[in-house]
Design an enzyme around this catalytic site. Structure first.
Site, mmCIF file in Angstrom:
data_model
loop_
_atom_site.group_PDB
_atom_site.id
_atom_site.type_symbol
_atom_site.label_atom_id
_atom_site.label_comp_id
_atom_site.label_asym_id
_atom_site.label_seq_id
_atom_site.Cartn_x
_atom_site.Cartn_y
_atom_site.Cartn_z
ATOM 1 N N HIS A 1 0.507 -1.033 0.117
ATOM 2 C CA HIS A 1 0.126 -0.087 -0.084
ATOM 3 C C HIS A 1 0.889 1.305 0.560
ATOM 4 O O HIS A 1 1.528 1.355 0.598
ATOM 5 C CB HIS A 1 -0.216 -0.497 0.813
ATOM 6 C CG HIS A 1 -2.061 0.523 1.074
ATOM 7 N ND1 HIS A 1 -2.960 0.245 1.100
ATOM 8 C CD2 HIS A 1 -2.640 1.718 1.293
ATOM 9 C CE1 HIS A 1 -4.004 1.158 0.106
ATOM 10 N NE2 HIS A 1 -4.056 1.996 0.675
ATOM 11 N N ASP B 1 -14.278 3.146 7.779
ATOM 12 C CA ASP B 1 -12.682 3.626 6.600
ATOM 13 C C ASP B 1 -13.261 3.641 5.443
ATOM 14 O O ASP B 1 -12.754 5.271 5.407
ATOM 15 C CB ASP B 1 -11.744 2.634 6.314
ATOM 16 C CG ASP B 1 -10.943 2.966 5.682
ATOM 17 O OD1 ASP B 1 -10.158 4.723 5.867
ATOM 18 O OD2 ASP B 1 -10.349 2.854 4.207
ATOM 19 N N SER C 1 -6.168 4.555 8.190
ATOM 20 C CA SER C 1 -6.921 4.183 7.097
ATOM 21 C C SER C 1 -6.325 3.166 6.376
ATOM 22 O O SER C 1 -7.168 2.614 6.065
ATOM 23 C CB SER C 1 -6.766 5.605 6.464
ATOM 24 O OG SER C 1 -7.272 5.209 5.050
ATOM 25 N N ARG D 1 -13.245 12.427 4.439
ATOM 26 C CA ARG D 1 -11.494 13.240 4.522
ATOM 27 C C ARG D 1 -11.376 14.080 3.279
ATOM 28 O O ARG D 1 -10.661 14.389 3.215
ATOM 29 C CB ARG D 1 -10.648 12.644 4.980
ATOM 30 C CG ARG D 1 -10.604 11.832 6.491
ATOM 31 C CD ARG D 1 -10.191 10.943 6.225
ATOM 32 N NE ARG D 1 -8.236 10.782 6.319
ATOM 33 C CZ ARG D 1 -7.374 10.304 6.009
ATOM 34 N NH1 ARG D 1 -7.958 9.170 5.576
ATOM 35 N NH2 ARG D 1 -6.222 10.411 6.209
ATOM 36 N N LYS E 1 -7.832 -0.981 7.391
ATOM 37 C CA LYS E 1 -7.555 -1.689 5.759
ATOM 38 C C LYS E 1 -6.684 -3.420 5.535
ATOM 39 O O LYS E 1 -7.040 -3.920 4.956
ATOM 40 C CB LYS E 1 -7.319 -1.139 4.355
ATOM 41 C CG LYS E 1 -8.598 -0.846 3.801
ATOM 42 C CD LYS E 1 -8.429 0.248 2.589
ATOM 43 C CE LYS E 1 -7.627 1.845 2.433
ATOM 44 N NZ LYS E 1 -7.948 2.629 3.023
#
Ligand code: URA
Length: 436
Positions: A82, A161, A183, A168, A187
C-alpha cells in the site's frame, strides 16, 4: 457517550479512551453519527493529533468494523502493498502482477483518489468493463485461482474507513499521520495478508512533505502491523515530482503496461523492483530486495507479469485487449502539446500543482459521488535535472474541452521551474530509505 462530547474532547486536545474510539467507530459504521460531526472530529484530529495508543485503537476498531478476511488457507502466503498516495503513483499496477508472476499471492484492497493524489481503483476502472466491487468470497476465490486480485473496499470490509475516507477527501482532512496510518492499516489488517509492504511517499506530491514525518508515519504503521502479527516492511520514496510521466487514470494504466513490458520510465521501474522485492522479503523468500531482482526482471522480459495483469483484468470483467494494446483505453478528445519556451534545465516540477491540475481536468473528484473522467490527464516529458531545448515537448495535456486545456496549460507552465544553469549534484534517488 455522545458525538458532541467526543468532538469537543479532541478539539480541546484530550486523548480518547479505547471505549470512546470504539463507540465513535460504531457510529461511523452504522451511520448514527452525522457527516457534520464526523467532519468536525476529523478536523480536530488533524490539528490535535493522536497518541500511539489512540491510533492503535482506531485502527483496530476500523479493521473490525466489518468482516475480516482469513487468507491463511491459501496455498502460498498472501502479500499486500500500500502506498500513502502520490501524484502519478501507479506502482501497484506494476508491482502486484510482478510479485504474482514471481510466485507470490497478491490479494490487495485498494482505495480511490484522495485529494490531489490518484487512486488505484479509479485507474483500474478506466479499463472498460472492469469491476473492483466483489464479495469477500470472490476476493478469496480469485486470489486462489490466479494469485492476483485488486479490489475495492466492499461494504463488508473496513466500512468505517470507507465512510471516513470519503469525508476526508472532501473536507481537507487527509494530511494527518493518525488518520492516514489508521486508514491504511485498518484496510490491510481486514484484508488478511500475512505480509504487508508500505510505500511511504515523501515530498510535496504526497501527504508527508518532510523526511522525519514520513519516517514517523512508517514506524507507526510498521508497529501496528507487527502487533497484529503481520510481517512488515516499508520504503520511503520520493514524491517531489510526479512518479513516471503519466498523471490521469487511463494514461497511468497505459504507463504501467509499458513498464511491465520493460519500456517504462526509470523511476517507476526502479521503485517497482524495490517494492516487489520487499514483498518477497516479507513473504520470507528473500533477505533483501536485490536478491530477487533477476527473477523480477525475468517476469518482465518473458511477458509473464503483463500476462498476469491481463488475467486479473479479465477475471474482473475488464477488456483484456486494453492491457495488450493500451491504445484501446479511453482517450480524451483534446490533446495539446506544450513546448518549452526558454531553454534550460528543469530545477523542479511541483507535484502537488500537477496533481491538482489533473484533478481539475476531471481525473479526480471535487464532490462526494463525482464521477472521474478516465481519459483526461497529463503526460510530462521533462523531469528534474533534464536539459530542455526551446521548442521541445515539455508536456501533453489530455482534456475534454479547449477551455479545460487552457486552464491546465497555465497551471502546468507555472508548475515547472526551468533555470539557465545545470543543477548541482544528482537528483535524489527514487528510493530514499528501506525499513525492514
Ligand atoms: N491511502 C489510504 O488508504 N488512506 C489514506 O489515508 C492515505 C492513503
Amino acid at each position: 457517550m455522545n458525538a458532541l462530547d467526543i468532538v469537543v474532547a479532541k478539539r480541546d486536545g484530550r486523548a480518547h479512551s479505547e471505549a470512546e474510539i470504539r463507540w465513535l467507530v460504531d457510529g461511523v459504521t452504522d451511520g448514527s453519527i452525522p457527516d457534520y460531526q464526523l467532519t468536525a472530529w476529523l478536523m480536530a484530529v488533524v490539528w490535535r493529533g493522536m497518541t500511539e495508543r489512540e491510533i492503535a485503537s482506531l485502527t483496530e476498531a476500523m479493521a473490525r468494523s466489518g468482516e475480516t478476511v482469513d487468507l491463511s488457507r491459501l496455498r502460498e502466503p498472501a502479500v499486500d502493498k500500500h502506498s500513502t498516495g502520490g501524484v502519478g503513483d501507479k506502482t501497484s499496477l506494476v508491482v502486484a502482477p510482478l510479485a504474482a508472476a514471481t510466485g507470490l499471492t497478491v490479494a490487495k484492497m485498494s482505495g480511490r483518489g484522495l485529494g490531489y493524489t490518484g487512486g488505484t481503483l479509479d485507474k483500474l476502472e478506466s479499463v472498460p468493463g472492469l469491476s473492483v466491487d466483489m464479495s469477500v468470497r470472490r476476493f478469496m476465490e480469485q486470489a486462489e485461482q490466479i494469485g492476483l486480485v485488486i479490489a475495492g473496499q466492499t461494504a463488508e470490509l473496513a466500512p468505517a474507513d470507507k465512510r471516513l475516507y470519503g469525508l476526508r477527501n472532501l473536507s481537507g482532512t487527509v494530511p494527518s499521520q493518525a488518520l492516514i496510518a489508521a486508514s491504511i492499516m485498518s484496510k490491510k489488517l481486514a484484508a488478511g495478508a500475512e505480509g504487508i509492504v508500505l510505500d511511504v511517499k515523501v515530498g510535496c506530491g504526497g501527504f508527508m512533505s518532510e523526511l522525519d514525518q514520513a519516517r514517523s508515519l512508517a514506524a507507526t504503521m510498521l508497529a501496528i502491523g507487527r502487533r497484529a502479527g503481520r510481517r512488515m516492511a516499508a520504503c520511503l520514496s520520493g514524491m517531489d515530482q510526479p512518479l513516471g510521466q503519466a498523471v490521469g487514470n487511463a494514461l497511468e494504466v497505459a504507463e504501467a503496461c509499458r513498464t511491465l513490458r520493460g519500456e517504462g520510465p526509470n523511476d517507476l521501474h526502479a521503485l517497482s523492483l524495490t517494492v516487489a522485492g520487499l514483498m518477497h522479503v516479507v513473504a520470507g523468500r528473500a533477505g533483501r530486495p536485490a536478491e530477487v531482482e533477476a527473477e523480477l526482471m525475468g517476469a518482465i522480459q518473458s511477458g509473464r507479469a503483463l500476462e498476469l495483469l491481463g488475467d486479473m483484468v479479465a477475471a474482473q470483467g475488464g477488456d483484456r485487449g486494453c492491457i495488450e494494446d493500451p491504445d484501446r483505453l479511453p482517450r480524451a478528445p483534446i490533446r495539446r502539446v506544450l513546448e518549452v519556451e526558454v531553454a534550460g534545465w528543469v530545477a523542479s516540477v511541483d507535484a502537488r500543482a500537477i496533481g491538482e491540475t489533473a484533478c481539475e481536468l476531471g481525473a479526480g473528484r471535487r464532490a462526494k459521488g463525482d464521477a472521474v473522467d478516465p481519459a483526461v490527464g497529463l503526460r510530462l516529458r521533462a523531469k528534474i535535472g533534464d536539459r530542455v531545448d526551446r521548442g521541445a515537448e515539455l508536456a501533453e495535456i489530455h482534456a475534454r474541452t479547449e477551455a479545460a486545456a487552457d486552464r491546465a496549460e497555465a497551471r502546468l507552465r507555472a508548475a515547472y521551474a526551468i533555470v539557465s544553469e545545470p543543477p548541482v549534484g544528482r537528483p535524489d534517488p527514487i528510493v530514499i530509505e528501506i525499513l525492514t
